[in-house]
Design an enzyme around this catalytic site. Structure first.
Site, short mmCIF file in Angstrom:
data_model
loop_
_atom_site.label_atom_id
_atom_site.label_comp_id
_atom_site.label_asym_id
_atom_site.label_seq_id
_atom_site.Cartn_x
_atom_site.Cartn_y
_atom_site.Cartn_z
N CYS A 1 28.60 18.21 52.68
CA CYS A 1 28.59 17.70 53.95
C CYS A 1 26.95 17.97 54.21
O CYS A 1 26.22 18.98 54.02
CB CYS A 1 29.19 18.53 54.98
N CYS B 1 33.48 15.56 56.93
CA CYS B 1 33.59 16.99 57.15
C CYS B 1 34.62 17.39 57.94
O CYS B 1 34.64 17.09 59.16
CB CYS B 1 32.09 17.42 57.54
N LYS C 1 49.11 44.04 23.37
CA LYS C 1 47.73 43.56 23.11
C LYS C 1 46.93 44.08 24.50
O LYS C 1 47.35 43.09 25.26
CB LYS C 1 47.93 42.42 22.71
N ASP D 1 44.01 44.07 27.06
CA ASP D 1 43.15 43.17 27.33
C ASP D 1 41.76 43.61 27.83
O ASP D 1 41.49 43.95 28.98
CB ASP D 1 43.42 42.09 28.14
N CYS E 1 26.53 21.88 61.21
CA CYS E 1 27.84 22.27 60.65
C CYS E 1 28.23 23.73 60.82
O CYS E 1 27.49 24.49 60.15
CB CYS E 1 27.82 21.56 59.28
N CYS F 1 32.83 19.50 61.02
CA CYS F 1 31.56 18.56 62.05
C CYS F 1 31.84 17.18 61.98
O CYS F 1 31.30 16.33 62.83
CB CYS F 1 30.39 19.07 61.73
N LYS G 1 49.86 35.58 21.93
CA LYS G 1 49.51 35.73 23.17
C LYS G 1 50.33 35.07 24.20
O LYS G 1 51.26 34.18 23.99
CB LYS G 1 48.17 34.60 23.32
N GLU H 1 53.21 46.01 19.02
CA GLU H 1 52.43 46.93 20.11
C GLU H 1 52.03 45.87 21.10
O GLU H 1 51.94 44.45 21.09
CB GLU H 1 51.19 47.32 19.40
N TYR I 1 44.58 52.05 18.82
CA TYR I 1 45.70 51.55 18.15
C TYR I 1 45.60 51.30 16.71
O TYR I 1 46.17 50.70 16.13
CB TYR I 1 45.94 50.15 18.80
#
Ligand code: IVH
Length: 670
Positions: free
Chosen positions: A424, A406, A113, A115, A430, A409, A311, A111, A223
């Site tokens: 920064c 940065c 699985k 989630d 900035c 700036c 999995k 089947e 299930y």
């Protein structure tokens, strides 16, 4: 036909249509017809409270009643499955089962699985009586009212040979489509996004308000039908087919396999085909089909010996790294971003992926032109997980280094001792930091100037109309009108919103300033403790540390923010514009939590207070303001001339309408 009989008839009919729509995907009446009948039933039920039934189709829309979740013990523990990650482990399972059964032939039911989160449903005499989460496996939360809103779960079973009392288990899920819609809405409301449908489903199922659950459109696949221990030798697969006939949503993607090859075929097929499914899956579940053989194999302490989960690998792709750029966030943190050749991953085309931080980049020893492995796991943002070894040994481009300055700036970046992030330090000048601060300042939970979105702010900033937070209060409707695609009415609305924000209470102003580590809670604590910005600015570090709930990091951050000359100037400007820089004692005295958890929509013209004043009162008493009526609305506060569209919508959704007088009575102000 009496009204009583009509109620019974409508309930049956609506249960049938629900099943046709949500389980069979084959509705036989239009949505409108369905809604009409549902409304007729709701009206009749209102007139006949003595006929109330928690399993009536009208209960699917939920209510605003708060749920507490009583804990209940599972009749039989809810076990989890042992996980396997490769074919060898699957083959080992197959061999163990064969050995355990002494070489007897057996079938494996394969089947999907799902989630989501597991749920146990109890039925008595064909009606749902209880729904319990897995919890710790021994006991879980009774979430029955929330589960009643899940349309694919039958509240009453179709006629059939179901046992008088039984339990069936399955998975509650949020389909991809609902998940994406929910996150889009949350983004607009500036609420944190859910990382994946499982988290969203889990958060939803634990919601205190059933109406929220109803709106989020969960789904459920069943299930596992529990049977008496001494049940005859039925097959798991066959039982589930039967349960489908009773009205349960049972996946059709199941297959009974007699050989390991068939099992691998199923796995291989779904590893690819799962991308087309409407819900998230994270593997395949293999179960010995015969219940007799299941009993013979038995359990370990944690999981059955007759079942196992395989999995899937998180989806991964290989592509070429072209460049690493650096992104500066609102708080100045710099994140490295990989720019890659576009690649298809879990249904979307990915061009950019996060590289987390400098340590991670160094660990990878990344070079431009490298083939990198990109993964989209539970998170929304794709990430680089490694270098594709299939291409090792080939000539490589230049090594990628972390930025020293940065990108926005040019200021040299700093990295605090023991922290992974570079940032920064030029917060005053900035651009992304300034824009980020303005966005935060106007956000709903801060100053609540909701007509200013990130794009408008960016536009105003880029064209020099505003340089920072305080400039907002200098804006005039004339300046905005006709510019940046802003029409006259929306220009006026924006200015009105900005002006109204001068009444926002001090604790929210403090939060809106965006001081690092000062979230809503810390802001409220500090505001109530010190009472004003002046008292807060005069406080020594020790004074701050003495406040309950304020730690060293927050205290130091507050202290250094307030000591900064630019920030002091900002405070003075905001004070001059009339923003609240101290607690209003009158407001404090009348604060209550009478509207806690309530979402209120204001509409129409009022006599006793202005609209803004009502908005403030709603918040003062713990409620939340909202602009549009939805199923989440607790009530509409209506003045004269409430718009006909709103009136109709409220009626349709069964939302209460309160007059000015009703409302004032509710908050105890008469
Ligand atoms: S059977 C004793 N079947 O996966 C067997 N579980 O760790 C009980 N799950 O907790 C579980 N899809 O929440 C089963 N087709 C499926 C499933 C499934 C998802 C979840 C379930 C369980 C976990 C296993």
């Amino acid at each position: 036909m009496t009204e009583q009989e009509r109620i019974v008839q409508l309930r049956q009919e609506l249960h049938h249509h629900n099943h046709a729509y949500y389980v069979l995907n084959a509705p036989t009446i239009t949505d409108q017809e369905f809604d009409e009948r549902l409304r007729e039933l709701a009206d009749l039920e209102k007139r006949h409270p003595e006929l109330a039934d928690p399993n009536s189709p009208t209960q699917r829309v939920g209510s605003d009643l708060s749920n507490d979740f009583p804990t209940v013990a599972h009749r039989r523990p809810m076990l989890s499955l042992a996980n396997t990650y490769n074919r060898q482990e699957v083959a080992d399972f197959f061999a163990r089962v064969s050995d355990g059964l002494g070489g007897e032939p057996f079938e494996i039911c394969c089947e999907l699985k799902f989630d989501g989160l597991s749920i146990s449903l109890h039925y008595e005499h064909g009606a749902l009586v209880r729904a319990v989460t897995r919890g710790d496996g021994v006991q879980g939360d009774d979430v029955t009212p929330n589960v009643r809103t899940i349309r694919s779960i039958p509240l009453h079973l179709a006629p059939g040979t179901w046992p008088d009392e039984f339990e069936i288990r399955g998975e509650v899920l949020m389909p991809w489509s609902s998940f994406e819609r929910l996150n889009r809405e949350r983004e607009q409301r500036e609420e944190p996004l859910f990382a994946n449908p499982r988290n969203a489903a889990s958060g939803t199922l634990k919601s205190k308000t059933t109406a929220v659950v109803a709106q989020r459109q969960l789904d459920a696949y069943l299930y596992y039908l529990l049977t008496d221990d001494n049940a005859a030798d039925a097959g798991h697969y066959e039982l589930l087919q039967q349960a489908r006939g009773w009205g349960f949503k049972v996946s059709r993607e199941m297959r009974k396999c007699s050989t390991l090859d068939e099992v691998f075929q199923f796995i291989d097929h779904w590893d690819e085909a799962r991308r087309t499914l409407p819900v998230a899956t994270d593997g395949i579940v293999l179960k010995v089909n015969s219940l007799r053989q299941q009993r013979a194999l038995g359990m370990t302490a944690k999981s059955p010996r007759w079942a196992i989960a395989y999995k899937f690998q998180a989806e991964q792709q290989s592509t070429i790294l072209r460049e690493v750029t650096f992104q500066v966030g609102r708080t100045g943190v710099v994140t490295p971003v990989a720019n890659m050749d576009p690649v298809q991953l879990s249904g979307t085309i990915v061009r950019r992926a996060t590289l987390h931080n400098a340590d991670f980049m160094q660990q990878l020893d990344l070079h431009t032109g490298d083939h990198v492995l990109v993964e989209k796991g539970g998170e929304i943002i794709p990430k680089i997980v490694g270098i594709d070894s299939a291409y090792s040994g080939q000539p490589r481009g230049p090594r990628v280094a972390f930025a020293t300055h940065c990108p926005e700036c040019g200021t040299p970046l700093v990295r605090a001792e023991g922290e992974a992030a570079h940032y920064c330090p030029n917060d005053a000048h900035c651009p992304p930091q300034i824009k980020g601060r303005i966005e935060h300042f106007v956000s709903r939970r801060a100053m609540g100037i909701d007509s200013l979105g990130p794009e408008t702010i960016d536009e105003y900033y880029r064209t020099g109309l505003i340089h920072g937070i305080a400039d907002l209060y200098d804006l005039t409707a004339d300046q905005l009108n006709g510019r940046y695609g802003t029409r006259e009415r929306s220009a006026q609305r924006t200015i009105a919103g900005i002006q109204a924000s001068r009444q926002v209470p001090f604790e929210r102003v403090l939060y809106a300033l965006g001081i690092r580590f000062v979230g809503e809670t810390a802001a409220r604590t500090l505001a109530r403790h010190f009472g004003s910005i002046d008292a807060l600015a005069a406080a020594q570090l020790d004074d701050l540390l003495r406040v309950d709930g304020i730690g060293v990091t927050t205290a130091e951050s507050v202290k250094s923010w307030l000591a900064d000359a630019d920030n002091a100037m900002l405070i003075e400007r905001l004070r001059a514009y009339g923003l609240q820089m101290h607690i209003s004692h009158e407001a404090e005295a009348s604060r209550s939590n009478r509207l806690e958890g309530k979402t209120v929509v204001i509409s129409g013209v009022f006599e006793r207070h202005s609209r803004d004043e009502y908005k403030r009162l709603i918040e003062l008493h713990g409620g939340t303001n909202s602009g549009s009526i939805s199923r989440k609305t607790s009530f509409v506060l209506a003045g004269a001339n409430m718009g006909p569209a709103k009136l109709e919508k409220a009626g349709k959704l069964g939302v209460d309408i309160l007059s000015e007088t009703d409302f004032l009575a509710l908050i105890g102000e008469q």
